[in-house]
Design a protein around this motif. Structure first.
Motif, mmCIF file in Angstrom:
data_model
loop_
_atom_site.group_PDB
_atom_site.id
_atom_site.type_symbol
_atom_site.label_atom_id
_atom_site.label_comp_id
_atom_site.label_asym_id
_atom_site.label_seq_id
_atom_site.Cartn_x
_atom_site.Cartn_y
_atom_site.Cartn_z
ATOM 1 N N ASP A 153 0.939 -1.056 0.006
ATOM 2 C CA ASP A 153 0.086 -0.584 0.236
ATOM 3 C C ASP A 153 0.753 1.711 0.045
ATOM 4 O O ASP A 153 -0.072 2.484 -0.362
ATOM 5 N N TYR A 154 2.448 1.093 -0.320
ATOM 6 C CA TYR A 154 2.792 1.846 -0.426
ATOM 7 C C TYR A 154 2.389 2.830 -1.928
ATOM 8 O O TYR A 154 2.111 1.755 -2.290
ATOM 9 N N LEU A 155 3.473 3.672 -2.284
ATOM 10 C CA LEU A 155 3.793 3.854 -3.305
ATOM 11 C C LEU A 155 4.395 3.307 -4.150
ATOM 12 O O LEU A 155 4.753 2.304 -3.875
ATOM 13 N N VAL A 156 2.926 2.713 -5.624
ATOM 14 C CA VAL A 156 3.524 1.619 -6.274
ATOM 15 C C VAL A 156 4.010 2.101 -7.671
ATOM 16 O O VAL A 156 4.296 3.403 -8.209
ATOM 17 N N GLY A 157 4.643 1.520 -8.501
ATOM 18 C CA GLY A 157 5.378 1.487 -10.178
ATOM 19 C C GLY A 157 4.574 0.943 -10.732
ATOM 20 O O GLY A 157 4.742 -0.631 -10.521
ATOM 21 N N LEU A 158 4.442 0.849 -12.196
ATOM 22 C CA LEU A 158 4.412 -0.089 -12.691
ATOM 23 C C LEU A 158 5.478 -0.786 -13.909
ATOM 24 O O LEU A 158 6.703 0.654 -14.090
ATOM 25 N N ASN A 207 4.451 5.553 -12.744
ATOM 26 C CA ASN A 207 4.545 6.709 -10.947
ATOM 27 C C ASN A 207 3.507 5.863 -10.316
ATOM 28 O O ASN A 207 3.408 6.821 -9.634
ATOM 29 N N SER A 208 2.366 5.596 -10.995
ATOM 30 C CA SER A 208 1.404 6.164 -10.237
ATOM 31 C C SER A 208 0.388 4.300 -10.388
ATOM 32 O O SER A 208 -0.366 3.851 -11.813
ATOM 33 N N GLY A 209 -0.922 3.995 -10.463
ATOM 34 C CA GLY A 209 -2.065 2.158 -10.858
ATOM 35 C C GLY A 209 -1.658 1.204 -9.148
ATOM 36 O O GLY A 209 -1.309 2.023 -8.484
ATOM 37 N N HIS A 210 -2.274 0.628 -9.699
ATOM 38 C CA HIS A 210 -2.135 -0.407 -8.484
ATOM 39 C C HIS A 210 -2.212 -1.874 -9.636
ATOM 40 O O HIS A 210 -1.365 -2.545 -10.290
ATOM 41 N N GLU A 211 -4.043 -2.571 -9.352
ATOM 42 C CA GLU A 211 -3.541 -3.730 -10.571
ATOM 43 C C GLU A 211 -3.733 -3.176 -12.527
ATOM 44 O O GLU A 211 -3.406 -1.955 -12.702
ATOM 45 N N THR A 212 -2.680 -4.000 -12.632
ATOM 46 C CA THR A 212 -2.145 -3.505 -14.149
ATOM 47 C C THR A 212 -3.050 -3.751 -15.425
ATOM 48 O O THR A 212 -3.446 -4.944 -16.019
ATOM 49 N N THR A 213 -3.720 -2.499 -16.170
ATOM 50 C CA THR A 213 -4.906 -2.107 -17.178
ATOM 51 C C THR A 213 -4.056 -2.314 -18.352
ATOM 52 O O THR A 213 -3.728 -0.744 -18.774
ATOM 53 N N PHE A 214 -3.453 -2.539 -19.685
ATOM 54 C CA PHE A 214 -2.623 -2.067 -20.137
ATOM 55 C C PHE A 214 -3.712 -1.950 -22.380
ATOM 56 O O PHE A 214 -4.200 -3.875 -21.643
ATOM 57 N N PHE A 215 -3.301 -1.713 -23.010
ATOM 58 C CA PHE A 215 -3.942 -2.188 -24.316
ATOM 59 C C PHE A 215 -3.177 -1.394 -25.173
ATOM 60 O O PHE A 215 -3.464 -0.319 -25.281
ATOM 61 N N PRO A 216 -3.428 -1.890 -25.942
ATOM 62 C CA PRO A 216 -3.169 -1.105 -27.786
ATOM 63 C C PRO A 216 -4.214 -0.407 -27.773
ATOM 64 O O PRO A 216 -5.255 -0.455 -27.889
ATOM 65 N N PHE A 217 -3.396 0.679 -28.084
ATOM 66 C CA PHE A 217 -4.384 2.167 -28.816
ATOM 67 C C PHE A 217 -3.558 2.907 -29.922
ATOM 68 O O PHE A 217 -2.560 3.248 -29.639
ATOM 69 N N ARG A 218 -4.189 3.252 -30.750
ATOM 70 C CA ARG A 218 -3.733 3.422 -32.096
ATOM 71 C C ARG A 218 -1.670 3.173 -32.009
ATOM 72 O O ARG A 218 -1.196 1.562 -32.469
ATOM 73 N N GLU A 219 -0.854 3.695 -32.345
ATOM 74 C CA GLU A 219 0.479 3.174 -32.309
ATOM 75 C C GLU A 219 0.372 3.239 -31.603
ATOM 76 O O GLU A 219 2.606 2.321 -31.080
ATOM 77 N N GLY A 220 0.463 3.027 -29.764
ATOM 78 C CA GLY A 220 1.000 2.900 -28.656
ATOM 79 C C GLY A 220 0.569 2.442 -27.659
ATOM 80 O O GLY A 220 -0.684 1.616 -28.195
ATOM 81 N N ILE A 221 0.258 2.457 -26.812
ATOM 82 C CA ILE A 221 -0.051 1.736 -25.661
ATOM 83 C C ILE A 221 -0.682 2.432 -24.114
ATOM 84 O O ILE A 221 -0.234 3.603 -23.908
ATOM 85 N N ALA A 222 -1.768 1.966 -24.561
ATOM 86 C CA ALA A 222 -2.869 2.916 -23.208
ATOM 87 C C ALA A 222 -3.135 2.327 -21.738
ATOM 88 O O ALA A 222 -2.744 0.894 -22.055
ATOM 89 N N ALA A 223 -3.022 3.151 -20.968
ATOM 90 C CA ALA A 223 -3.234 2.450 -19.717
ATOM 91 C C ALA A 223 -4.348 3.006 -18.701
ATOM 92 O O ALA A 223 -4.376 4.504 -19.137
ATOM 93 N N LEU A 224 -5.046 2.369 -17.978
ATOM 94 C CA LEU A 224 -5.512 2.897 -16.339
ATOM 95 C C LEU A 224 -4.858 3.274 -15.210
ATOM 96 O O LEU A 224 -4.088 2.063 -14.569
ATOM 97 N N ALA A 225 -4.385 3.593 -14.910
ATOM 98 C CA ALA A 225 -3.662 4.246 -13.675
ATOM 99 C C ALA A 225 -4.934 4.103 -12.433
ATOM 100 O O ALA A 225 -5.381 5.621 -12.380
ATOM 101 N N ILE A 226 -4.741 3.154 -11.908
ATOM 102 C CA ILE A 226 -5.738 3.300 -10.518
ATOM 103 C C ILE A 226 -4.855 3.610 -9.089
ATOM 104 O O ILE A 226 -4.045 3.454 -8.736
#
Ligand code: AAL
Length: 367
Positions: free
Chosen positions: A236-241, A263-282
């Motif tokens: 529960d300290y600062l997480v990093g992905l 520098n932020s987030g918790h469980e990992t939600t990553f997905f391809p988006f356009r030419e890159g990768i997008a993510a949820l930082a929760i």
């Protein structure tokens, strides 16, 4: 008699100009044009809110906390139906914390767990099919618990990555590396790869204690596996992905030199988006509750801010493993809710979330 002029709503230029005004702007208005793809959130294809639906088909023993389903994998579509894998704990009693756990009494909601799977015709009603990855015999990696799985399809074969606990979670933080099992079919049988697949970091490094939430994608012709680690020895300290990459699903996986890549987030939600990768930082960190985008899968920046994010969200992203270089995003996935509360009562259940993180081809702003 008040002589102040009456101010009418029509006196204000309420619609934010699409092009940046050529006059001095405040820092905040500069950010509006510099940081985001479009100044209006409703035009921002990486802005979304979330809608939730409890799933049908699973048996729930909510009352006593002896059963949990949580931390779903990404969803895939094979053999005419949807598949999902998840942590399932079915124990003699609810979790009782690290100080009171035994070989039968769990320490946490994900202790003494296995990786199970379910299928669905519509993504709302699911049928539990059975255990995909049981706990191996001691002292094999993961003997204490195998949890928080995610799926990869690579060259026609299937790979399940999961946290492999070698001691009760909570004993020393949430320590565990990642292991992998593989199969020719999403229905198994699954063969465990020997040993650890993604190692904890060296002593003193940011990911020395835990490699959580392995989330594989196929990108740039390689396996890009994102994960979460907790700075310090408590989750529960600062997480990093972080990010590890490999040319082969069984490794070796190489840690990216710029880790942590978020520098932020918790469980990992990553997905391809356009030419890159997008993510949820929760949940954790200064940039919690944001949707982020990276043009290269490594350098992420805030693309939108939202609220009521799904916990442990995993998408149904049909192009997660296609490496098209033109990711289409997604519109639904699975997540979990937990009753939180005291350790004795903690248990989870899976839910569906719907959102609008798919490409908006009608929107001229996002071409
Ligand atoms: C989850 C994930 C990891 C943690 C625990 C189980 O939400 O962050 O998997 O270890 O909680």
């Amino acid at each position: 008699m008040d002589t102040k002029p009456v101010v009418k709503l029509s006196d204000f230029p309420w619609d934010i100009p699409q092009s940046k005004p050529d006059r001095p702007l405040s820092g905040s208005m500069e950010r509006l044009y510099e940081n985001y793809a479009t100044p209006r959130p409703e035009d921002n294809e990486l802005f979304t809110s979330f809608k939730y639906t409890k799933l049908k088909g699973f048996d729930y023993r909510d009352a006593d906390g002896t059963l949990t389903r949580r931390d779903p994998s990404k969803i895939i579509f094979e053999n005419g139906k949807y598949y999902v894998w998840y942590t399932k704990r079915d124990t003699v009693c609810p979790p009782r914390g690290a100080a009171n756990c035994t070989d039968e009494i769990p320490s946490t909601d994900w202790d003494l767990a296995e990786v199970w799977y379910a299928t669905s015709e519509d993504g709302f009603t699911w049928e539990e099919q059975g255990c995909a990855v049981p706990r191996p015999a001691k002292p094999q990696v993961g003997w204490r618990s195998v949890a928080t799985p995610d799926i990869l399809k690579w060259k026609g074969k299937f790979y399940l990555y999961y946290q492999a606990f070698e001691e009760a979670s909570g004993t020393k933080g949430d320590n565990c590396p990642v292991a992998v099992s593989y199969s020719d079919s999403p229905d198994g049988p699954w063969t465990r790869a020997e040993g650890v697949t993604v190692e904890n970091g060296e002593p003193g490094t940011w990911d020395q204690y835990s490699i959580h939430g392995p989330a594989p994608l196929v990108y740039n012709g390689k396996i890009y596996l994102y994960y979460k680690a907790a700075f310090g020895d408590r989750p529960d300290y600062l997480v990093g992905l972080g990010l590890v990459t490999a040319d082969d699903p069984l490794g070796p996986f190489e840690k990216h030199p710029l880790n942590p890549i978020m520098n932020s987030g918790h469980e990992t939600t990553f997905f391809p988006f356009r030419e890159g990768i997008a993510a949820l930082a929760i949940r954790n960190g200064n940039e919690a509750n944001t949707i982020q985008y990276s043009p290269d899968g490594v350098n992420f920046d805030i693309a939108a801010v939202s609220t009521l994010f799904p916990t442990a969200a995993k998408p149904y992203a049909p192009d997660a493993f296609l490496d098209t270089g033109d990711g289409r995003g997604f519109e639904w996935g699975l997540c979990h809710f937990t009753n939180g509360g005291s350790p004795g009562k903690k248990y989870g259940f899976l839910a569906r979330f719907d959102c609008s993180l798919s490409r908006d081809e009608e929107n001229p702003q996002m071409k």
